[in-house]
Design a protein around this motif. Structure first.
Motif, PDB file in Angstrom:
ATOM      1  N   ASP A 115       0.801  -1.221   0.000  1.00 13.42           N
ATOM      2  CA  ASP A 115       0.000   0.000   0.000  1.00 13.42           C
ATOM      3  C   ASP A 115       0.835   1.273   0.000  1.00 13.42           C
ATOM      4  N   THR A 252      -5.099  -6.387   5.402  1.00 10.54           N
ATOM      5  CA  THR A 252      -5.145  -7.580   4.556  1.00 10.54           C
ATOM      6  C   THR A 252      -6.555  -7.806   4.017  1.00 10.54           C
ATOM      7  N   ARG A 272     -14.895  -6.330  13.534  1.00  6.61           N
ATOM      8  CA  ARG A 272     -14.895  -5.843  14.922  1.00  6.61           C
ATOM      9  C   ARG A 272     -14.777  -4.315  14.908  1.00  6.61           C
ATOM     10  N   THR A 273     -13.799  -3.805  14.153  1.00  4.89           N
ATOM     11  CA  THR A 273     -13.642  -2.349  14.020  1.00  4.89           C
ATOM     12  C   THR A 273     -13.429  -2.046  12.538  1.00  4.89           C
ATOM     13  N   LYS A 384      -5.418   4.056  13.542  1.00  4.62           N
ATOM     14  CA  LYS A 384      -5.248   2.781  12.851  1.00  4.62           C
ATOM     15  C   LYS A 384      -4.540   3.049  11.544  1.00  4.62           C
TER      16      LYS A 384
HETATM   17  P1  NDP Z   1      -4.498  -6.390  11.376  1.00  3.00           P
HETATM   18  O1  NDP Z   1      -3.859  -6.708  12.679  1.00  3.00           O
HETATM   19  O2  NDP Z   1      -4.372  -5.033  10.823  1.00  3.00           O
HETATM   20  O3  NDP Z   1      -6.031  -6.717  11.410  1.00  3.00           O
HETATM   21  C1  NDP Z   1      -6.543  -7.839  12.076  1.00  3.00           C
HETATM   22  C2  NDP Z   1      -8.035  -7.782  11.982  1.00  3.00           C
HETATM   23  O4  NDP Z   1      -8.585  -8.880  12.697  1.00  3.00           O
HETATM   24  C3  NDP Z   1      -8.607  -6.517  12.621  1.00  3.00           C
HETATM   25  O5  NDP Z   1      -9.642  -6.057  11.812  1.00  3.00           O
HETATM   26  C4  NDP Z   1      -9.103  -7.024  13.969  1.00  3.00           C
HETATM   27  O6  NDP Z   1     -10.114  -6.232  14.516  1.00  3.00           O
HETATM   28  C5  NDP Z   1      -9.625  -8.374  13.535  1.00  3.00           C
HETATM   29  N1  NDP Z   1      -9.903  -9.301  14.637  1.00  3.00           N
HETATM   30  C6  NDP Z   1      -9.033  -9.798  15.542  1.00  3.00           C
HETATM   31  N2  NDP Z   1      -9.687 -10.611  16.391  1.00  3.00           N
HETATM   32  C7  NDP Z   1     -10.983 -10.632  16.008  1.00  3.00           C
HETATM   33  C8  NDP Z   1     -12.147 -11.258  16.493  1.00  3.00           C
HETATM   34  N3  NDP Z   1     -12.115 -12.034  17.589  1.00  3.00           N
HETATM   35  N4  NDP Z   1     -13.315 -11.057  15.835  1.00  3.00           N
HETATM   36  C9  NDP Z   1     -13.347 -10.253  14.756  1.00  3.00           C
HETATM   37  N5  NDP Z   1     -12.287  -9.617  14.263  1.00  3.00           N
HETATM   38  C10 NDP Z   1     -11.111  -9.802  14.883  1.00  3.00           C
HETATM   39  O7  NDP Z   1      -3.950  -7.492  10.359  1.00  3.00           O
HETATM   40  P2  NDP Z   1      -3.697  -7.397   8.805  1.00  3.00           P
HETATM   41  O8  NDP Z   1      -3.219  -8.718   8.344  1.00  3.00           O
HETATM   42  O9  NDP Z   1      -4.876  -6.843   8.147  1.00  3.00           O
HETATM   43  O10 NDP Z   1      -2.511  -6.378   8.722  1.00  3.00           O
HETATM   44  C11 NDP Z   1      -1.349  -6.570   9.546  1.00  3.00           C
HETATM   45  C12 NDP Z   1      -0.278  -5.565   9.205  1.00  3.00           C
HETATM   46  O11 NDP Z   1       0.216  -5.919   7.951  1.00  3.00           O
HETATM   47  C13 NDP Z   1      -0.760  -4.150   9.027  1.00  3.00           C
HETATM   48  O12 NDP Z   1      -0.700  -3.395  10.206  1.00  3.00           O
HETATM   49  C14 NDP Z   1       0.177  -3.611   8.021  1.00  3.00           C
HETATM   50  O13 NDP Z   1       1.307  -3.087   8.675  1.00  3.00           O
HETATM   51  C15 NDP Z   1       0.608  -4.817   7.261  1.00  3.00           C
HETATM   52  N6  NDP Z   1       0.034  -4.859   5.922  1.00  3.00           N
HETATM   53  C16 NDP Z   1       0.638  -4.055   5.040  1.00  3.00           C
HETATM   54  C17 NDP Z   1       0.222  -4.032   3.775  1.00  3.00           C
HETATM   55  C18 NDP Z   1       0.954  -3.132   2.852  1.00  3.00           C
HETATM   56  O14 NDP Z   1       0.497  -2.934   1.786  1.00  3.00           O
HETATM   57  N7  NDP Z   1       2.108  -2.555   3.188  1.00  3.00           N
HETATM   58  C19 NDP Z   1      -0.903  -4.843   3.287  1.00  3.00           C
HETATM   59  C20 NDP Z   1      -1.466  -5.698   4.308  1.00  3.00           C
HETATM   60  C21 NDP Z   1      -0.999  -5.681   5.581  1.00  3.00           C
HETATM   61  P3  NDP Z   1      -9.762  -4.878  15.342  1.00  3.00           P
HETATM   62  O15 NDP Z   1      -9.464  -3.841  14.308  1.00  3.00           O
HETATM   63  O16 NDP Z   1     -10.977  -4.607  16.123  1.00  3.00           O
HETATM   64  O17 NDP Z   1      -8.582  -5.190  16.217  1.00  3.00           O
END
Ligand code: NDP
Length: 598
Positions: A115, A252, A272-273, A384
C-alpha cells in the motif's frame, strides 16, 4: 489534509469517538490470541509454499557474516555487505522460508499489494535497473523483486533456506558467533546480523472453538489456493459453491475481500472495528517519466514522502497519493522539529475534517444505509493504519456479500458448523482468518532464538535488565552483533527505507573493523546512554491522543502507551542523519575495539 471544516461539531465527534472506543474496551478480554504451537502450528503456520521438506546435509563452516532472515531486512543487509567489501561466498543468509522475500514470500493472498508507492517501497531500483509496472506493486511483483535482489547480489549460493536458527552464542575465546540451526548446521561467524522481521508469523485470535470447525479454514498468510482455486489475481473458482467467512477487516482483509466476494457463492465479513478506506487510484508506470529520472532519484523520493507525511516542509509532494493527502498536516507521529507543531485545536480540527471525508466516501459508495453506517470508522487519523482501495467498499453492494458488524465485540465462538457473532450462528464451508501478524509474543518468538552474549547472558535477560541499545542496532554485551528493524531504531511507513539505512550502517561499521583488522567490536554503555538521552529528547508525546483511540497495534491494544515510543521520535530521515553523523564523528568514542578490557 485540506483545511478544517468550521461546521463540524468537534465536541459531538469527540464524544462519539470515546463511545466507540469504550465498546471495544468493554470486551478487551476478547483481544487474546492463541499461541501457534503443536496442532495449531501444523494447521496455520506450516510453510505451504516450500517445494519439498528441504532435507540436506548440515553445513559446518566459518563465514565473515551470518545474516538471520531472508526478507528485505536480511537481503538489504547482505547487499550492503557486498557493496562494502564482503564476498558472496563469505556470507550466509539463514531463512525459514524456501526462498527470499519474507513478508512477500509468506503472504500470497488474492489481491495482495503493497500500500505504499512502489517507486519508494521497492528497494534498490536504481542499482538493479528495475522499473515497477504500476504505482502500487502487487504481491507477485514484490516477491519477484526480492528474488531479483538475491540474484543481483549473488546471495542464493550460500543461503540456507527452510532452516531455523535455534541458537547463537558468542564465543569469547575465538571471537566468533556460533550459530546452530534445526538442520544441524554449525556456522561460525565473525559478525552476526539479526534481521528476523517483526511480522513473520500469523496471529490467530483466541476465539473459543477454532479447532472444532468441521469445514475448511486457513490464515490469510497461508492462502490455500488448492481449496479456493485461482491465484493472486483472483478468479477463485473453488469458492463458487461455498459459503465463506472472513474474520477481520484490517489492511489484509481490505485487499482480499473483493476477490473473494467476486468468486464465492456467499461471503460473510466479520468486522470488529472498521478500517478507514481511502482512495487508491493505481495506475501503470509512465515509461517517459521513468526514463526521465536522474541518478539518486529514489532516495530523494523516499525522503520527500517521509517528510511530507511527517509534516516536514517540502516544496513539492512528489508521491502525491492517499498517504500524503491523509497525513499531510496531521500530527506527525514523528516530528523533526517539535517547536513547529501546530496547536492541538488546529490538529484536532484537521483530523476531524479528514475522517469526515473518509466517512462521507463510505456513504457515496455503499448503497445500503445500515451497512454504510457500520463501515464508518469513528476514531482519529493516526489511530489505525489507513487503508487504500477502490473495490473494497463496493464489494458490500454485491447481493452475495454480507457485512456482519459485531459492534466492537468480535466473533464470539467458532462451532463445528460455522461462526457465532452477535448471538447468531452463521453456517460456513470455509473460514479465512485475516487477523494479522503476531507482533506481541515477544522477541524470542519473533526471532525464533535468543542470542547469548558475553558470559552467556541472553538478549532477553539483558533487555529485561536494561532496555538500551545504540541506534537500535548495537547492544553492549553482544559484540560483533547488529539488530536490524529492532526497537529504538527507526520506523518509516516505507519500511524498506529503514532497512536500507540500517543495513548500510552495519556494513560500514563492519568495513571499518575489517580494514583495521579489528576482531572484536562492542558498544560502550556510555554510547547507549547518549542514544537513550537523544531518544528521550526527541520523543513526541501523543499519549492523550492514543488513549482516545480504539484499541489497536498503535496504542498497544489500548493498554496505554504508544508504539512510537519504541522508535526515534525525530523520524526516519533525521535518524539517517544521526547515524551518518555518528559514523563520521563518534564511532571511535562509543565503540570499544579489541579483546575485553580487564
Ligand atoms: P491487522 O492486525 O491489521 O487486522 C486484524 C483484523 O482482525 C482486525 O480487523 C481485527 O479487529 C480483527 N480481529 C481480531 N480478532 C478478532 C475477532 N475475535 N473477531 C473479529 N475480528 C477480529 O492485520 P492485517 O493482516 O490486516 O494487517 C497486519 C499488518 O500488515 C498491518 O498493520 C500492516 O502493517 C501490514 N500490511 C501491510 C500491507 C501493505 O500494503 N504494506 C498490506 C497488508 C498488511 P480490530 O481492528 O478490532 O482489532
Amino acid at each position: 489534509m485540506a483545511d478544517a471544516d468550521p461546521s463540524l461539531d468537534s465536541e459531538a465527534l469527540h464524544r462519539k469517538y470515546l463511545e466507540e472506543r469504550d465498546k471495544r474496551l468493554k470486551v478487551a478480554g476478547r483481544s487474546k490470541y492463541f499461541a501457534l504451537e503443536g496442532s495449531l502450528a501444523e494447521r496455520f503456520d506450516k510453510d505451504i509454499w516450500a517445494p519439498g521438506d528441504g532435507t540436506r546435509d548440515p553445513v559446518v563452516r566459518e563465514f565473515e557474516a551470518v545474516v538471520v532472515g531472508g526478507g528485505f531486512g536480511g537481503m538489504l543487509a547482505a547487499g550492503n555487505l557486498r557493496k562494502h567489501g564482503i564476498a558472496a561466498e563469505d556470507m550466509c543468509i539463514v531463512e525459514r522460508g524456501a526462498d527470499f522475500g519474507g513478508t512477500w514470500y509468506w503472504n500470497r493472498y488474492p489481491g495482495l499489494s503493497c500500500d505504499t508507492e512502489a517507486y519508494c517501497y521497492l528497494p534498490l531500483l536504481e542499482e538493479t535497473g528495475y522499473v515497477p509496472k504500476e504505482k502500487y506493486a502487487k504481491g507477485p511483483e514484490l516477491f519477484e523483486h526480492s528474488q531479483r535482489l538475491g540474484r543481483h547480489y549473488g546471495l542464493y549460493d550460500k543461503a540456507l533456506f527452510q532452516t531455523r536458527v535455534i541458537d547463537g552464542v558468542w564465543d569469547e575465546e575465538t571471537l566468533r558467533w556460533i550459530v546452530t540451526t534445526d538442520r544441524g548446521d554449525e556456522l561460525r561467524a565473525r559478525f552476526l546480523l539479526v534481521c528476523a522481521g517483526a511480522t513473520n508469523r500469523p496471529k490467530l485470535p483466541g476465539i473459543p472453538g477454532v479447532e472444532e470447525f468441521a469445514g475448511h479454514s486457513f490464515h490469510s498468510m497461508r492462502w490455500d489456493y488448492g481449496y479456493t482455486g485461482g491465484g493472486p489475481e483472483g478468479n477463485l473458482t473453488g469458492l463458487a459453491d461455498k459459503r465463506v467467512g472472513i474474520i477481520g477487516t484490517g489492511c489484509t482483509a481490505i485487499q482480499c475481500v473483493p476477490p473473494v466476494g467476486a468468486s464465492a457463492k456467499e461471503l460473510f465479513v466479520f468486522q470488529r472495528t472498521p478500517s478507514p478506506v481511502n482512495e487508491r487510484a493505481n495506475r501503470p508506470t509512465d515509461p517517459e517519466w521513468a526514463a526521465s529520472l536522474q541518478p539518486g532519484w529514489q532516495l530523494v523520493r523516499m525522503e520527500n514522502f517521509l517528510n511530507v507525511i511527517s509534516g516536514v516542509p517540502e516544496p513539492v509532494d512528489l508521491v502525491n497519493d492517499g498517504w500524503t493527502r491523509s497525513l499531510k498536516g496531521a500530527r506527525g507521529v514523528f516530528t523533526a522539529d517539535k517547536s513547529k507543531m501546530k496547536s492541538k485545536q488546529q490538529l484536532d480540527a484537521d483530523d476531524f475534517a479528514h475522517m469526515e471525508r473518509v466517512r462521507a466516501r463510505v456513504d457515496s459508495i455503499v448503497t445500503n444505509p445500515a451497512t454504510a453506517d457500520a463501515l464508518k470508522p469513528w476514531y482519529g487519523v493516526l489511530c489505525k493504519r489507513p487503508t487504500f482501495h477502490d473495490e473494497y467498499l463496493q464489494t458490500f453492494n454485491r447481493t452475495n456479500v454480507t457485512l456482519v458488524d459485531t459492534q466492537g465485540a468480535g466473533v464470539e465462538r467458532i462451532t463445528p458448523r460455522g461462526v457465532i457473532a452477535g448471538g447468531k450462528e452463521y453456517p460456513l464451508d470455509c473460514i479465512i482468518y485475516s487477523t494479522g501478524f503476531d507482533v506481541s509474543s515477544g522477541l524470542a518468538a519473533g526471532l525464533g532464538f535468543v542470542p547469548k552474549g558475553v558470559g552467556g547472558l541472553t538478549l532477553l535477560d539483558r533487555l529485561a535488565r536494561e532496555f538500551s541499545t545504540l541506534h537500535g542496532m548495537l547492544i553492549s554485551g553482544f559484540p560483533n552483533m547488529f539488530t536490524i528493524g529492532f526497537s529504538q531504531g527507526t520506523l518509516a511507513t516505507t519500511r524498506t527505507y529503514d532497512l536500507t539505512v540500517q543495513g548500510e550502517h552495519a556494513a560500514k561499521i563492519i568495513e571499518y573493523c575489517r580494514a583495521r583488522g579489528i576482531e572484536r567490536m562492542e558498544v560502550r554503555p556510555e554510547g547507549e546512554a547518549a542514544w537513550q538521552a537523544e531518544m528521550a529528547d526527541k520523543r513526541v508525546d501523543h499519549q492523550g491522543y492514543f488513549e482516545e483511540c480504539t484499541p489497536g497495534l498503535l496504542n498497544l491494544e489500548g493498554r496505554g502507551g504508544q508504539v512510537y515510543d519504541f522508535y526515534y521520535g525525530a523520524g526516519p530521515v533525521a535518524y539517517r542523519r544521526q547515524i551518518e553523523g555518528w559514523f563520521a564523528n563518534r564511532l571511535e568514542q562509543d565503540l570499544v575495539f579489541g579483546p575485553p578490557e580487564g
